[in-house]
Design a protein around this motif. Structure first.
Motif, mmCIF file in Angstrom:
data_model
loop_
_atom_site.group_PDB
_atom_site.id
_atom_site.type_symbol
_atom_site.label_atom_id
_atom_site.label_comp_id
_atom_site.label_asym_id
_atom_site.label_seq_id
_atom_site.Cartn_x
_atom_site.Cartn_y
_atom_site.Cartn_z
ATOM 1 N N THR A 25 -9.111 9.583 2.272
ATOM 2 C CA THR A 25 -8.200 8.530 1.833
ATOM 3 C C THR A 25 -8.914 7.494 0.962
ATOM 4 O OG1 THR A 25 -6.994 8.805 3.892
ATOM 5 C CG2 THR A 25 -6.529 6.819 2.627
ATOM 6 N N PRO A 26 -8.453 7.286 -0.238
ATOM 7 C CA PRO A 26 -9.051 6.253 -1.078
ATOM 8 C C PRO A 26 -8.668 4.861 -0.552
ATOM 9 C CG PRO A 26 -7.159 7.234 -2.183
ATOM 10 C CD PRO A 26 -7.353 8.001 -0.902
ATOM 11 N N SER A 27 -9.424 3.876 -0.956
ATOM 12 C CA SER A 27 -9.139 2.490 -0.557
ATOM 13 C C SER A 27 -8.027 1.952 -1.454
ATOM 14 C CB SER A 27 -10.402 1.641 -0.684
ATOM 15 O OG SER A 27 -11.388 2.106 0.207
ATOM 16 N N VAL A 28 -6.813 2.115 -0.990
ATOM 17 C CA VAL A 28 -5.648 1.848 -1.831
ATOM 18 C C VAL A 28 -5.609 0.399 -2.314
ATOM 19 C CG1 VAL A 28 -3.136 1.891 -1.929
ATOM 20 C CG2 VAL A 28 -4.350 3.692 -0.707
ATOM 21 N N ALA A 29 -5.857 -0.533 -1.416
ATOM 22 C CA ALA A 29 -5.793 -1.941 -1.813
ATOM 23 C C ALA A 29 -6.884 -2.277 -2.828
ATOM 24 C CB ALA A 29 -5.908 -2.847 -0.585
ATOM 25 N N GLU A 30 -8.035 -1.684 -2.651
ATOM 26 C CA GLU A 30 -9.120 -1.925 -3.616
ATOM 27 C C GLU A 30 -8.757 -1.345 -4.986
ATOM 28 O OE1 GLU A 30 -11.587 -3.866 -2.712
ATOM 29 O OE2 GLU A 30 -11.380 -3.785 -0.529
ATOM 30 N N PRO A 66 -6.304 1.199 4.160
ATOM 31 C CA PRO A 66 -7.446 2.083 4.407
ATOM 32 C C PRO A 66 -8.693 1.518 3.726
ATOM 33 C CG PRO A 66 -5.985 3.043 2.753
ATOM 34 C CD PRO A 66 -5.350 1.756 3.182
ATOM 35 N N PRO A 102 -2.052 6.895 4.640
ATOM 36 C CA PRO A 102 -1.906 5.456 4.799
ATOM 37 C C PRO A 102 -0.430 5.069 4.889
ATOM 38 C CG PRO A 102 -3.118 5.971 2.779
ATOM 39 C CD PRO A 102 -2.664 7.242 3.368
ATOM 40 N N VAL A 152 0.845 -1.189 0.000
ATOM 41 C CA VAL A 152 0.000 0.000 0.000
ATOM 42 C C VAL A 152 0.882 1.242 0.000
ATOM 43 C CG1 VAL A 152 -1.530 1.328 1.526
ATOM 44 C CG2 VAL A 152 -2.036 -1.063 1.008
ATOM 45 N N GLN A 153 0.624 2.113 -0.932
ATOM 46 C CA GLN A 153 1.403 3.346 -1.041
ATOM 47 C C GLN A 153 0.671 4.505 -0.363
ATOM 48 O OE1 GLN A 153 4.484 3.529 -2.347
ATOM 49 N NE2 GLN A 153 4.441 1.317 -2.739
ATOM 50 N N TYR A 154 1.424 5.479 0.010
ATOM 51 C CA TYR A 154 0.896 6.725 0.589
ATOM 52 C C TYR A 154 0.083 7.443 -0.490
ATOM 53 C CZ TYR A 154 1.276 11.460 2.634
ATOM 54 O OH TYR A 154 1.027 12.702 3.144
ATOM 55 N N ASP A 155 -1.132 7.815 -0.162
ATOM 56 C CA ASP A 155 -2.034 8.319 -1.207
ATOM 57 C C ASP A 155 -1.602 9.670 -1.786
ATOM 58 O OD1 ASP A 155 -2.698 9.541 1.193
ATOM 59 O OD2 ASP A 155 -4.842 9.611 0.792
#
Lengths: 395, 395, 395, 395
Positions: C248-253, D203, D18, C33-36
């Motif tokens: 914050t967006p759902s990075v993994a999604e 997140p 995140p 997961v990256q920093y958004d």
């Protein structure tokens, strides 16, 4: 029944291999395993083999062996070297020396040039040996002798070997992919490497380039193994989608290898080598500035993929590494065999071939030495390494 | 440069191995790779080895070899069998026969009992052979000869071998974990298996149980390999957290193995065997009801982990499998060597050892045969298999 | 403290969603997961958004909302519909009806055309309504009303709505990606879908196409939410690499969505739709041949992505599904609200939109019905479905 | 069509969220997605909810909302706050201030205590406000106002609020799991947090503790949303295995959450907090020693999970962060809104709450400042931070 894990993982590992695996490669290893005789997998295998050839910059098919490079190298010795062969083994370190033992099982005669394990083989020595012994048929050399962190000049050596019409077997396991070296650059007839060092893959496969000259030698070796873990020939055509595998290939490792090579080719080999070089240069600058000695007699033979640091007198190897690990969370590699206890190794391979890790290494090593009462100037180390990083970033 | 994959994966694979890997195991293989000499990994390795011993139900340490079982078995032969040994090889299939070739490289004399590849070895034959040859020192047998889908009665055979004071080497690669068989059940001195069949792991490791009698024999074998891919001894103590590895272990495969064994022990071995048995019974009932023949002369020797079906006259093997794959999306295994073209194999291993897959197999195989003009009664097959499933579910 | 899981997973899930996720997508969700706010992620997000637009076949930017489609649709209602709007809601099922409740919170007046939940809306009805009510400003319709497994003719309806200068909001959550339908095909001004149905992604995101007409309407809606989970506007420009995210967006999604779309585009949308259609056709043919009734009054309105089967009189819904699950290992979906207990749903989405799963569905459903004493002719079902599969394979 | 990614990932991210996700959690997110209405998933969900309650140290069921904490907090405001409520909002930073805007949509009257964004709320101020306004019914406060890296004394504040019989809503999104704070420690009636900060998850979910007092208030709020993204009530009983979900939960995020909580409980919360504290202390010591200023007026209010550093005069925020990222490979967070441009944030959360990362932060920040011509004494920073680390390691 299940024992609980008591040890925790280090925060950061700067080993000389196995190294941390790229996340993309780890994910690839979680790809569903396919049946090896299914057309899908057979085509996939051929495609991966093609990409390996591309990464090796050879125009003949690469050879993938389904074992770690140590048994892979043993297999190369067993397959190539016959009772007719006079083998010249070049030993500048523990791994180079070790090849001689394998060779001796198969060869007619073993010649050896051995230098102290913090030096490298000189092309002149090889030249002189050929002058004396016209009957040398095989030469073996390690490019980066990992337990010493030193490099042999294999381009020059390779030229001499080829000029003398002998075959050259090169172990480039811990340099290929991190430095600009390929089979054709050094006239290697068998070039052995793997995915688990500079390419940031998992250990479990051997990558080889075996050229036509080498295959002919193997074909002529009537003692060359077949139907065996030691046979190169068994796998010679296994890459073809229409040929069977001699035994089940390591499917998950192949899925990983596919990502390893994609990763390398997509980043661009030149870019990959550059960050290995920058990281190593910065690290070496820092190590020297803080008052430590490189293991290599001369920095010019220090590898871009491992920095071997001489352990200062009065400091105990195990204590040093455990202090760095337990207080600073950074794991380093020890030496191996003859170099064990004499040096500590900082790996610059794959994921951690990034300049910030040179700074981490210096900080953790400096911190650990000072904690053990051996005063070093960490600040000077950080300063010198930072300057090296900034210089390369501005270039 | 990169070739595009043209083949697509089958929707469902019912192979005799490599088989589909449990998702949990795939994820485990994506665990970050640790440095093999780090205390964390060394402790982890010992813990995994302990769990393997538990799953094997042995009270001595299991032996993990970092290669697929085929080279693993070769290594066992190379390590165990010496120029003093008279070896009795029991061949009821392609794999059993193959062991004889490896044995012959090392033994004093090779004796063999061979039966047609759709039959199994009778304990009486072994008894008679011992009556004739008191000097037999090693017996080798395959439990489930995968290319035939047939089982040998190794509990009875093992007792005879032990009574005659010989050593028994058992290949249980494709039965252990799917059937109730363990080293001590069959008096095996070397018991060889792996994670990539019934346990639903990836191919790349060999699991062995080598007891004290076998280690003594190996210790006395002065030609036993060392510093070699063929050496069992190299790895004998490598499981201990305070001992070095002879070469880099396959770290990702060990991460997978850890999950493989947890998965097996947590589900409960008895439950795992039961679903293999139900699936195989239902499949065999359906196969017979639809008008096909099992390959095994007698259903009692058909494995619970693979159903081998005789290919009907007039039907071509490759066409049959490709029809099942291309129209119905189901991949089956072919035979191997002598059984190639004569039979088709439906795997019931790991993930697909679930009754619904018996119905899938019958539907796809029936559909393919009918499509090729060989009429079978798929409906009767489904009906018989369903009845078998319902009966087991109600039990 | 930790409770042990007592339920086991079904062997095969044929649900109407959430569905099994493609392995490639699962692996993508394991991407670090990256920093958004990092430039890497901001560029990545823009690229994914572009690919979503491509898959939607629109020439304006797609809108990704970081919630499941149900709240996504609520947000669309909240953003689009104002106190000035007369909304015509077309209700042919539970989901269509449900939209009316959301609309009613915001609109001036709610008109509704409702048909029995096994029928579909006729374009003539819409035409007539417009004839009576020139003031309709928004029309809402569900393409595939999942709890009924039925399809509305949204291309014709869309044309009528556009001709009458109203805005059309389409819920295509469980049809897009499995059938040939796109925003422009049906003149949708807001088209709402998601990755967790036919595209085989995980639930957690909403994909929308909001065209300029719709944005103008939203801009003019002074009650449109902002700084809110219900605001479309907040996210309108968030796709741009140089714009901040409202939260914050759902990075993994997003990592999963990237793979979902790659998967879809690389396989080829036409190929994806074709295997959904073949699977559904075969399934429906089998269901009817075995003596069961489709829920849809007419097969022409049955979706290619879900087959809803009327539960036979005398059979209890829960028993039927649990029998299929417990004996045959196959999980189906029940109905929802008004359709609960009346029908059972077989999903054909993503991974299981492969013909073999039609056969599995018939076998398991037939087996379960027979086991509960309701006799059906499974054999006839298998035969009819097989014929349909063979026919499509030969086409 | 597909755009190529031009940005590369930073080598190391030290963001305020995140944050990097634990590898174990990433792997968990790759778990096959189950059908949400299947008994297996329903039991799993209940078990995860139980573990979340355990981690929150509450004896009533935790509430999981399927959205990121920002909309989760909005939903809490929408559900709790009614037209009868006088709300006291405590604003010591951007996030605290922001809550007031949400509150104002629903409340009767908004009171606010606001302090400069580098200070914290004093319990005395709250006490005084209650003395003046007996009608305050709800108080809202942020524990760690992330854009400032500062902590409010919520234990003391909570006691005052409870004594005055008002309800307390606490935002502990970026402190819980990294510091010793729980709902009951601060008399919170609604305590809001999430998995993507100190717990090292992705997140996409909100974790809440809503006690009986808060539920009663919500039940009495006739404007509380239902059938809505803003409704807490919809999800109140969804954790029960025998209750339906109001809309599809984010299955993959739940798989991740399961691993997040296991990870936290297995490491031991006290151990987790300790490494956050050590890392933060060392970082702050280094920052000060190198000649930089903390943003917080007093180090005692600096969070253990984020170090906010005042950007020196003459240095531009964006240049500083991009220099650290591009030359040293380390990504930091900027400020947000009012703090943007004035401070830089070093995250100490989850994976990077390990002392070595404090050294990395100092090295990279020092290197970047020096490179931009603002001289700082990195060596002194490293030295001070190292001393702090060694001291804690020896404790």
């Amino acid at each position: 029944m299940k024992k609980k894990q008591t040890q925790t993982e280090p925060a950061i590992t700067l080993s000389a291999g196995p190294v941390g695996v790229y996340p993309r490669v780890l994910r690839a290893m979680a790809t569903p395993v396919q049946y090896d005789f299914d057309p899908y997998f057979q085509e996939f295998y051929e495609n991966v083999n093609d990409k390996v050839s591309e990464a090796l910059r050879i125009d003949y098919p690469a050879l993938i062996m389904h074992c770690e490079p140590a048994p892979g190298i043993e297999a190369a010795a067993a397959s190539l070297i016959s009772k007719q062969d006079v083998v010249l083994n070049l030993a500048s370190g523990v791994y180079g020396k070790g090849f001689g033992y394998w060779s001796a099982r198969y060869n007619k005669e073993l010649l050896e040039i051995e230098v102290p394990y913090n030096e490298s083989i000189s092309p002149d020595q090889v030249d002189s040996m050929f002058a004396k012994r016209k009957d040398i048929s095989v030469v073996s050399v390690v490019h980066h002798d990992t337990p010493s962190g030193t490099i042999n000049p294999i381009e020059e050596i390779g030229k001499i070997v080829r000029d003398n019409n002998a075959l050259l077997l090169v172990d480039a396991v811990s340099s290929w992919g991190g430095m600009n070296i390929h089979p054709n650059d050094c006239c290697a007839d068998i070039f052995i490497t793997g995915p688990s060092k500079c390419l940031g893959g998992a250990p479990g496969l051997t990558i080889m380039a075996v050229n036509e000259r080498a295959w002919q030698h193997i074909d002529n070796n009537k003692d060359a193994p077949f139907a065996s873990a030691l046979s190169l020939s068994d796998w010679r055509n296994a890459w073809r989608h229409d040929q069977p595998f001699p035994f089940t290939p390591s499917v998950a490792e192949m899925n990983g290898l596919n990502a390893v090579i994609d990763n390398y080719l997509e980043e661009g080999p030149e870019n990959v080598w550059a960050r290995h070089r920058t990281t190593a240069s910065a690290c070496r600058a820092g190590i020297r500035a803080m008052g430590c000695d490189l293991w290599a007699v001369d920095e010019s033979i220090a590898a871009d993929t491992t920095t071997a640091v001489r352990i200062p007198d009065g400091v105990e190897d195990e204590s040093l590494r455990m202090t760095a690990r337990n207080i600073f969370g950074v794991a380093f590699s020890s030496g191996r065999n003859e170099t064990l206890g004499k040096l500590l190794r900082i790996g610059h391979m794959g994921l951690v071939a990034q300049p910030i890790y040179a700074l981490i290494a210096i900080t953790a090593l400096g911190g650990a030495l000072n904690h053990l009462g051996h005063n070093v100037d960490t600040a000077a180390g950080i300063d010198a390494a930072t300057k090296a990083i900034v210089k390369d970033a501005s270039a």
